[in-house]
Design an enzyme around this catalytic site. Structure first.
Site, short mmCIF file in Angstrom:
data_model
loop_
_atom_site.label_atom_id
_atom_site.label_comp_id
_atom_site.label_asym_id
_atom_site.label_seq_id
_atom_site.Cartn_x
_atom_site.Cartn_y
_atom_site.Cartn_z
CB ILE A 94 4.25 -1.53 -3.32
CG1 ILE A 94 4.79 -0.29 -4.00
CG2 ILE A 94 2.89 -1.27 -2.69
CD1 ILE A 94 4.00 0.12 -5.23
CG ASN A 116 -4.89 -10.62 4.73
OD1 ASN A 116 -4.88 -11.13 5.83
ND2 ASN A 116 -4.06 -9.65 4.37
CD GLU A 140 -6.04 -2.95 1.35
OE1 GLU A 140 -4.86 -2.91 0.95
OE2 GLU A 140 -6.57 -2.08 2.04
CG HIS A 164 -2.09 -11.48 -2.20
ND1 HIS A 164 -3.31 -11.21 -2.75
CD2 HIS A 164 -2.02 -10.75 -1.06
CE1 HIS A 164 -3.96 -10.35 -1.99
NE2 HIS A 164 -3.21 -10.06 -0.94
P1 5GP Z 1 -3.99 -7.84 1.01
O1 5GP Z 1 -4.49 -6.84 2.00
O2 5GP Z 1 -4.88 -7.94 -0.21
O3 5GP Z 1 -3.70 -9.17 1.65
O4 5GP Z 1 -2.56 -7.31 0.56
C1 5GP Z 1 -2.31 -6.67 -0.64
C2 5GP Z 1 -0.84 -6.26 -0.63
O5 5GP Z 1 -0.49 -5.86 -1.93
C3 5GP Z 1 -0.54 -5.09 0.31
O6 5GP Z 1 0.43 -5.50 1.27
C4 5GP Z 1 -0.03 -4.00 -0.62
O7 5GP Z 1 1.02 -3.24 -0.07
C5 5GP Z 1 0.42 -4.80 -1.83
N1 5GP Z 1 0.33 -4.08 -3.09
C6 5GP Z 1 -0.72 -3.38 -3.57
N2 5GP Z 1 -0.45 -2.85 -4.78
C7 5GP Z 1 0.82 -3.25 -5.07
C8 5GP Z 1 1.65 -3.02 -6.21
O8 5GP Z 1 1.31 -2.36 -7.19
N3 5GP Z 1 2.90 -3.59 -6.16
C9 5GP Z 1 3.33 -4.32 -5.10
N4 5GP Z 1 4.56 -4.83 -5.17
N5 5GP Z 1 2.55 -4.56 -4.02
C10 5GP Z 1 1.31 -4.03 -4.00
#
Ligand code: 5GP
Length: 126
Positions: free
Chosen positions: A40, A97, A105, A110
Protein backbone atom coordinates in the site's frame (compact mmCIF):
# COMPACT_ATOMS: atom_id res chain seq x y z
CA UNK A 1 5.59 0.30 15.71
CA UNK A 2 7.65 -2.87 15.58
CA UNK A 3 6.05 -6.09 16.76
CA UNK A 4 7.32 -8.77 19.14
CA UNK A 5 7.90 -11.88 16.99
CA UNK A 6 7.89 -14.17 20.03
CA UNK A 7 4.20 -13.54 20.73
CA UNK A 8 1.43 -15.90 19.61
CA UNK A 9 -0.21 -15.30 16.24
CA UNK A 10 -2.80 -12.48 16.30
CA UNK A 11 -5.81 -13.26 14.10
CA UNK A 12 -6.69 -9.55 14.02
CA UNK A 13 -3.51 -8.49 12.19
CA UNK A 14 -3.99 -6.65 8.92
CA UNK A 15 -2.67 -9.45 6.70
CA UNK A 16 -4.95 -12.01 8.38
CA UNK A 17 -7.84 -9.69 7.49
CA UNK A 18 -6.56 -9.45 3.90
CA UNK A 19 -6.38 -13.27 3.71
CA UNK A 20 -9.98 -13.50 4.95
CA UNK A 21 -11.08 -10.93 2.35
CA UNK A 22 -12.12 -8.41 5.01
CA UNK A 23 -9.75 -5.75 3.65
CA UNK A 24 -9.24 -5.18 -0.08
CA UNK A 25 -5.88 -5.68 -1.75
CA UNK A 26 -4.40 -5.53 -5.23
CA UNK A 27 -3.70 -9.22 -5.73
CA UNK A 28 -0.83 -10.20 -8.01
CA UNK A 29 -0.91 -13.97 -7.45
CA UNK A 30 -2.61 -16.54 -5.26
CA UNK A 31 -2.26 -20.27 -4.84
CA UNK A 32 -2.76 -22.91 -2.14
CA UNK A 33 0.23 -21.66 -0.14
CA UNK A 34 0.60 -17.94 -0.69
CA UNK A 35 -0.98 -14.62 -1.56
CA UNK A 36 0.95 -11.82 -3.29
CA UNK A 37 -0.31 -8.24 -3.46
CA UNK A 38 0.96 -4.73 -4.01
CA UNK A 39 2.27 -2.90 -0.95
CA UNK A 40 0.00 0.00 0.00
CA UNK A 41 3.01 2.29 0.49
CA UNK A 42 5.51 1.26 -2.21
CA UNK A 43 9.20 1.86 -1.55
CA UNK A 44 10.25 1.07 -5.15
CA UNK A 45 8.50 1.29 -8.56
CA UNK A 46 7.47 -2.33 -8.03
CA UNK A 47 6.84 -3.38 -4.42
CA UNK A 48 4.99 -6.64 -3.86
CA UNK A 49 4.34 -8.47 -0.59
CA UNK A 50 4.13 -12.26 -0.52
CA UNK A 51 2.55 -13.89 2.51
CA UNK A 52 1.97 -17.53 3.41
CA UNK A 53 -1.64 -18.65 3.87
CA UNK A 54 -0.74 -20.21 7.23
CA UNK A 55 -0.75 -18.43 10.60
CA UNK A 56 2.94 -17.57 11.03
CA UNK A 57 4.16 -14.48 12.87
CA UNK A 58 7.62 -14.22 11.33
CA UNK A 59 10.30 -15.99 9.35
CA UNK A 60 11.47 -17.53 12.61
CA UNK A 61 8.04 -18.95 13.43
CA UNK A 62 7.67 -20.20 9.84
CA UNK A 63 11.10 -21.84 9.79
CA UNK A 64 10.37 -23.68 13.05
CA UNK A 65 6.72 -24.62 12.63
CA UNK A 66 5.69 -24.73 8.97
CA UNK A 67 5.46 -28.04 7.14
CA UNK A 68 7.85 -28.93 4.33
CA UNK A 69 4.98 -28.45 1.89
CA UNK A 70 4.18 -24.98 3.24
CA UNK A 71 7.83 -23.92 3.09
CA UNK A 72 8.29 -25.26 -0.43
CA UNK A 73 5.01 -23.74 -1.58
CA UNK A 74 5.81 -20.32 -0.14
CA UNK A 75 9.38 -20.18 -1.46
CA UNK A 76 8.22 -21.27 -4.91
CA UNK A 77 5.43 -18.67 -4.85
CA UNK A 78 7.91 -15.85 -4.14
CA UNK A 79 10.07 -16.98 -7.06
CA UNK A 80 7.04 -17.41 -9.32
CA UNK A 81 5.74 -13.90 -8.61
CA UNK A 82 9.08 -12.28 -9.40
CA UNK A 83 9.58 -14.39 -12.54
CA UNK A 84 6.08 -13.72 -13.86
CA UNK A 85 6.55 -9.99 -13.23
CA UNK A 86 9.64 -10.05 -15.48
CA UNK A 87 12.00 -9.22 -12.64
CA UNK A 88 14.59 -11.97 -13.07
CA UNK A 89 16.62 -10.45 -15.91
CA UNK A 90 16.75 -6.87 -14.55
CA UNK A 91 16.97 -8.16 -11.00
CA UNK A 92 15.11 -7.60 -7.78
CA UNK A 93 15.51 -7.59 -4.00
CA UNK A 94 13.86 -9.76 -1.34
CA UNK A 95 13.46 -8.59 2.25
CA UNK A 96 11.87 -10.11 5.33
CA UNK A 97 11.84 -7.95 8.46
CA UNK A 98 11.78 -9.79 11.77
CA UNK A 99 10.99 -8.22 15.13
CA UNK A 100 12.11 -4.99 16.75
CA UNK A 101 15.54 -4.51 15.23
CA UNK A 102 14.25 -5.66 11.84
CA UNK A 103 11.39 -3.15 12.18
CA UNK A 104 8.65 -5.68 11.43
CA UNK A 105 5.31 -3.87 11.64
CA UNK A 106 2.82 -6.57 10.65
CA UNK A 107 2.87 -9.79 12.71
CA UNK A 108 2.20 -12.14 9.79
CA UNK A 109 5.26 -13.34 7.85
CA UNK A 110 5.75 -11.38 4.65
CA UNK A 111 8.50 -11.15 2.08
CA UNK A 112 8.92 -7.84 0.29
CA UNK A 113 9.83 -7.93 -3.42
CA UNK A 114 11.38 -4.67 -4.63
CA UNK A 115 12.12 -4.01 -8.31
CA UNK A 116 11.68 -1.60 -11.18
CA UNK A 117 14.92 0.39 -10.95
CA UNK A 118 18.53 -0.14 -9.91
CA UNK A 119 18.16 -0.55 -6.15
CA UNK A 120 21.78 0.16 -5.27
CA UNK A 121 23.74 -1.47 -2.48
CA UNK A 122 21.90 -2.45 0.66
CA UNK A 123 22.60 0.32 3.14
CA UNK A 124 22.54 0.02 6.92
CA UNK A 125 21.61 3.38 8.36
CA UNK A 126 22.46 4.03 11.99
P1 5GP B 1 7.09 -4.60 7.62
O1 5GP B 1 7.68 -3.32 8.13
O2 5GP B 1 6.22 -5.29 8.64
O3 5GP B 1 8.15 -5.50 7.03
O4 5GP B 1 6.20 -4.19 6.38
C1 5GP B 1 4.82 -4.10 6.41
C2 5GP B 1 4.37 -3.59 5.04
O5 5GP B 1 2.98 -3.75 4.95
C3 5GP B 1 4.68 -2.11 4.80
O6 5GP B 1 5.50 -1.98 3.65
C4 5GP B 1 3.30 -1.48 4.62
O7 5GP B 1 3.29 -0.47 3.65
C5 5GP B 1 2.46 -2.68 4.22
N1 5GP B 1 1.06 -2.57 4.60
C6 5GP B 1 0.56 -2.24 5.81
N2 5GP B 1 -0.78 -2.26 5.81
C7 5GP B 1 -1.14 -2.63 4.55
C8 5GP B 1 -2.41 -2.83 3.93
O8 5GP B 1 -3.49 -2.68 4.51
N3 5GP B 1 -2.39 -3.20 2.61
C9 5GP B 1 -1.23 -3.37 1.92
N4 5GP B 1 -1.33 -3.75 0.65
N5 5GP B 1 -0.02 -3.20 2.49
C10 5GP B 1 0.03 -2.83 3.79
Amino acid sequence: MAIDPTLAYDDDNIFAKILRGEIPNKTVYEDEWALAFHDINPQAPDHILVIPKGRYVSWDDFAVSASEAEIAGFVRAVGHVAREAGMVEPGYRLLANIGKDGHQEVPHLHVHIFAGKPLGPMLMRS
